[in-house]
Design a protein around this motif. Structure first.
Motif, PDB file in Angstrom:
ATOM      1  N   TYR A  12       0.848  -1.191   0.000  1.00 11.25           N
ATOM      2  CA  TYR A  12       0.000   0.000   0.000  1.00 11.25           C
ATOM      3  C   TYR A  12       0.884   1.242   0.000  1.00 11.25           C
ATOM      4  N   ALA A  13       0.265   2.396  -0.215  1.00  4.20           N
ATOM      5  CA  ALA A  13       0.996   3.653  -0.190  1.00  4.20           C
ATOM      6  C   ALA A  13       1.352   4.044   1.240  1.00  4.20           C
ATOM      7  N   TYR A  14       0.452   3.758   2.172  1.00  7.67           N
ATOM      8  CA  TYR A  14       0.712   4.005   3.593  1.00  7.67           C
ATOM      9  C   TYR A  14      -0.260   3.141   4.405  1.00  7.67           C
ATOM     10  N   PRO A  15       0.064   2.832   5.649  1.00  9.02           N
ATOM     11  CA  PRO A  15      -0.765   1.910   6.442  1.00  9.02           C
ATOM     12  C   PRO A  15      -2.019   2.581   6.986  1.00  9.02           C
ATOM     13  N   ARG A  16      -3.171   1.983   6.702  1.00  8.79           N
ATOM     14  CA  ARG A  16      -4.443   2.445   7.260  1.00  8.79           C
ATOM     15  C   ARG A  16      -5.006   1.342   8.142  1.00  8.79           C
ATOM     16  N   LEU A  17      -5.407   1.687   9.320  1.00  5.66           N
ATOM     17  CA  LEU A  17      -5.810   0.702  10.322  1.00  5.66           C
ATOM     18  C   LEU A  17      -6.921  -0.200   9.820  1.00  5.66           C
ATOM     19  N   ALA A  50       5.130  -7.588  14.585  1.00  2.84           N
ATOM     20  CA  ALA A  50       6.314  -6.744  14.461  1.00  2.84           C
ATOM     21  C   ALA A  50       5.880  -5.436  13.812  1.00  2.84           C
ATOM     22  N   ILE A  51       6.140  -4.339  14.485  1.00  2.18           N
ATOM     23  CA  ILE A  51       5.662  -3.047  14.017  1.00  2.18           C
ATOM     24  C   ILE A  51       6.615  -1.955  14.507  1.00  2.18           C
ATOM     25  N   PRO A  52       6.888  -0.938  13.697  1.00  2.01           N
ATOM     26  CA  PRO A  52       7.645   0.209  14.225  1.00  2.01           C
ATOM     27  C   PRO A  52       6.829   0.850  15.344  1.00  2.01           C
ATOM     28  N   PHE A  53       7.431   1.009  16.506  1.00  2.00           N
ATOM     29  CA  PHE A  53       6.666   1.518  17.637  1.00  2.00           C
ATOM     30  C   PHE A  53       6.263   2.983  17.467  1.00  2.00           C
ATOM     31  N   ASP A  54       6.912   3.718  16.565  1.00  2.00           N
ATOM     32  CA  ASP A  54       6.495   5.085  16.231  1.00  2.00           C
ATOM     33  C   ASP A  54       6.057   5.116  14.776  1.00  2.00           C
ATOM     34  N   LEU A  55       5.132   4.234  14.433  1.00  2.00           N
ATOM     35  CA  LEU A  55       4.701   4.109  13.046  1.00  2.00           C
ATOM     36  C   LEU A  55       4.181   5.429  12.497  1.00  2.00           C
ATOM     37  N   TRP A  56       3.634   6.259  13.352  1.00  2.00           N
ATOM     38  CA  TRP A  56       3.045   7.527  12.916  1.00  2.00           C
ATOM     39  C   TRP A  56       4.098   8.596  12.620  1.00  2.00           C
ATOM     40  N   SER A  57       5.363   8.346  12.968  1.00  2.00           N
ATOM     41  CA  SER A  57       6.415   9.347  12.773  1.00  2.00           C
ATOM     42  C   SER A  57       6.778   9.488  11.294  1.00  2.00           C
ATOM     43  N   TRP A  58       7.331  10.614  10.950  1.00  2.73           N
ATOM     44  CA  TRP A  58       7.815  10.921   9.602  1.00  2.73           C
ATOM     45  C   TRP A  58       6.748  10.681   8.520  1.00  2.73           C
ATOM     46  N   PRO A  59       5.520  11.184   8.696  1.00  2.14           N
ATOM     47  CA  PRO A  59       4.504  10.960   7.655  1.00  2.14           C
ATOM     48  C   PRO A  59       4.901  11.562   6.306  1.00  2.14           C
ATOM     49  N   ASP A  60       5.618  12.692   6.337  1.00  2.00           N
ATOM     50  CA  ASP A  60       6.027  13.319   5.076  1.00  2.00           C
ATOM     51  C   ASP A  60       6.971  12.428   4.292  1.00  2.00           C
ATOM     52  N   SER A  61       7.818  11.679   5.012  1.00  2.00           N
ATOM     53  CA  SER A  61       8.813  10.841   4.339  1.00  2.00           C
ATOM     54  C   SER A  61       8.164   9.713   3.549  1.00  2.00           C
ATOM     55  N   VAL A  62       7.001   9.253   3.994  1.00  2.00           N
ATOM     56  CA  VAL A  62       6.330   8.167   3.286  1.00  2.00           C
ATOM     57  C   VAL A  62       5.139   8.671   2.471  1.00  2.00           C
ATOM     58  N   ASP A  72      -1.903   9.576  12.246  1.00  2.00           N
ATOM     59  CA  ASP A  72      -2.148   9.883  13.658  1.00  2.00           C
ATOM     60  C   ASP A  72      -3.021   8.841  14.344  1.00  2.00           C
ATOM     61  N   GLU A  73      -3.833   8.102  13.579  1.00  2.00           N
ATOM     62  CA  GLU A  73      -4.677   7.090  14.216  1.00  2.00           C
ATOM     63  C   GLU A  73      -3.831   6.000  14.869  1.00  2.00           C
ATOM     64  N   TRP A  74      -2.598   5.829  14.383  1.00  2.00           N
ATOM     65  CA  TRP A  74      -1.706   4.829  14.970  1.00  2.00           C
ATOM     66  C   TRP A  74      -1.141   5.292  16.313  1.00  2.00           C
ATOM     67  N   ARG A  75      -1.219   6.575  16.566  1.00  2.00           N
ATOM     68  CA  ARG A  75      -0.667   7.113  17.811  1.00  2.00           C
ATOM     69  C   ARG A  75      -1.474   6.667  19.029  1.00  2.00           C
ATOM     70  N   THR A  76      -2.766   6.476  18.847  1.00  2.00           N
ATOM     71  CA  THR A  76      -3.636   6.188  19.994  1.00  2.00           C
ATOM     72  C   THR A  76      -4.255   4.796  19.960  1.00  2.00           C
ATOM     73  N   VAL A  77      -4.160   4.095  18.845  1.00  2.00           N
ATOM     74  CA  VAL A  77      -4.830   2.802  18.755  1.00  2.00           C
ATOM     75  C   VAL A  77      -4.153   1.759  19.649  1.00  2.00           C
ATOM     76  N   ASP A  78      -4.941   0.913  20.267  1.00  2.00           N
ATOM     77  CA  ASP A  78      -4.426  -0.244  21.008  1.00  2.00           C
ATOM     78  C   ASP A  78      -4.402  -1.407  20.018  1.00  2.00           C
ATOM     79  N   ILE A  79      -3.296  -1.535  19.292  1.00  2.00           N
ATOM     80  CA  ILE A  79      -3.228  -2.514  18.207  1.00  2.00           C
ATOM     81  C   ILE A  79      -3.314  -3.941  18.737  1.00  2.00           C
ATOM     82  N   VAL A  80      -2.820  -4.172  19.941  1.00  2.00           N
ATOM     83  CA  VAL A  80      -2.909  -5.509  20.531  1.00  2.00           C
ATOM     84  C   VAL A  80      -4.370  -5.895  20.737  1.00  2.00           C
ATOM     85  N   ALA A  81      -5.149  -4.984  21.306  1.00  2.00           N
ATOM     86  CA  ALA A  81      -6.564  -5.265  21.542  1.00  2.00           C
ATOM     87  C   ALA A  81      -7.321  -5.430  20.229  1.00  2.00           C
TER      88      ALA A  81
END
Length: 409
Positions: free
Chosen positions: A129-134, A166-178, A186-195
């Motif tokens: 994908y172009a970028y990860p969407r939850l 396995a996931i980058p723990f700051d997946l939301w960082s550097w959005p401009d770079s990707v 930003d939705e990755w900043r608050t989501v409880d991905i484990v749950a």
């Protein structure tokens, strides 16, 4: 008084008995894990050697082996006769004894694998994908889980120990770079991905940093043949891991080997972080500047073959930056080697390793121990394979250091 003493003594005896029972159950579980870990490390080992190497009495080891055989976690090989004494009976892990799912969530791809008890990937699904969407990733996991487990008989599917992620723990960082919208990341900043993943799969979920999971895969299943090395995984962003005395080292705060943040020359007389020079997202920018499709290399490995001069320029820039980072790392600890792997075909990995070794030979290294540069032996799937190992270690084995690793992104 005697009656009262007896009344007060009885509950304490029952409690002691329960405690002894609990301790005995815990000790038995620990011993089973110890035996399974010993067999995993050796691949195949004689029953007599299991008792000797584990420190268990022959009788205890025999009881444990019978239990593990009854649970179909180990298999008994054909007895082998030596020069003297009774024939030895080698034991090995049963590939069908347990399974796990491994999920890698990256900035450009998501991948799910089904792995057996000896580390063999039985099935794999992948989405670029172009970028990860939850929502898209959760839908992928829901469907991919059905597809990868469909080949297992119901009795074997019941042996799936869990899902490792396995996931980058700051997946939301550097959005401009990707090239991703800030709001979408930003939705990755608050989501409880484990749950969220536990709800989708109904499995226990174990989380690890993606680069650390890749290093764990190399350490557990790889053929590096070293117990002291620094590991680099070149993905959309570069990350790393450290193995010392055979152990994956995560550091005081869990941020060991955040090598992507290491300062290196930027090629223009300045300094930047390694992540800005030796990551595939830089190659994407170079491809786009040439009018090409930067996402093609994520959809099809064959796309790497047609990159031509742009690939040469990226390899040169990445190799120079990696060489500087590795020299700096070798000044801190005398690693035997550096292991480089990444999200590219093996031929590209080989060229990057050779170029990095060549660049490092040009740098001043007086006072430093020699550092061999080696190719990783797992490949582009290292992160999801490392993730898949997490449930197996959590449930059956002793190497808990693989869990809860938190390296650089």
């Amino acid at each position: 008084m005697q009656a009262n003493d007896a009344m007060t003594q009885m509950p304490r005896n029952r409690g002691d008995e329960r405690m002894r029972g609990s301790n005995q159950a815990g000790l038995r579980a620990h011993n089973e894990r110890a035996v399974l870990t010993l067999i995993r490390r050796h691949g195949e080992i004689a029953r007599a050697d299991i008792a000797r190497r584990s420190g268990l009495s022959p009788q205890t080891a025999s009881v444990i082996m019978r239990l593990l055989e009854a649970e179909a976690l180990v298999l008994r090989e054909t007895p082998r006769r030596g020069r003297v004494g009774q024939p030895s009976v080698p034991m090995r892990l049963n590939p069908d004894g347990a399974f796990s799912l491994g999920l890698k969530i990256g900035r450009r791809t998501v991948e799910l694998v089904l792995m057996d008890f000896v580390g063999v990937v039985r099935a794999r699904r992948r989405l670029a994908y172009a970028y990860p969407r939850l929502a898209e990733i959760l839908a992928f996991v829901r469907q991919a889980e059905i597809e990868v487990t469909s080949s297992l008989a119901p009795a074997l599917a019941a042996r799936i120990a869990g899902l490792g992620v396995a996931i980058p723990f700051d997946l939301w960082s550097w959005p401009d770079s990707v090239g991703a919208p800030v709001a979408a990341m930003d939705e990755w900043r608050t989501v409880d991905i484990v749950a969220e993943l536990a709800n989708v799969t109904g499995l226990s979920v174990h989380l690890a940093n993606d680069a650390t999971a890749a290093c764990a895969a190399e350490n557990v299943f790889g053929a590096t043949r070293s117990t002291d090395y620094i590991y680099l995984f070149v993905g959309a962003f570069v990350g790393g891991g450290i193995v010392i005395d055979g152990d994956l080292v995560t550091g005081r705060t869990g941020n060991a080997a955040a090598i992507g943040s290491m300062p290196v020359p930027d090629g223009s007389g300045g300094v930047c972080q390694l992540i800005g020079v030796a990551s595939i997202h830089l190659l994407e920018k170079m491809i786009a500047a040439e009018g090409g499709d930067p996402l093609a290399i994520w959809r099809d490995a064959a796309a790497w073959d047609g990159l031509g001069p742009v690939l040469e320029r990226w390899l040169t820039a990445a190799a120079k930056a990696l060489a500087h980072a590795l020299v700096s790392a070798s000044a801190v600890y005398d690693f035997e080697c550096a292991v480089i792997d990444g999200s590219f075909p093996p031929t590209i990995r080989g060229r990057l390793v050779a170029a990095t070794a060549g660049e490092m030979a040009r740098l001043e290294r007086q006072g430093l121990s020699p550092l061999d540069i080696r190719e990783g032996t797992i490949g582009a799937g290292a992160r999801e394979i490392g993730a898949a190992s997490l449930p197996l270690f959590a449930r059956f084995l002793l190497d808990h250091r693989v869990l809860y690793a938190d390296g650089g992104s």
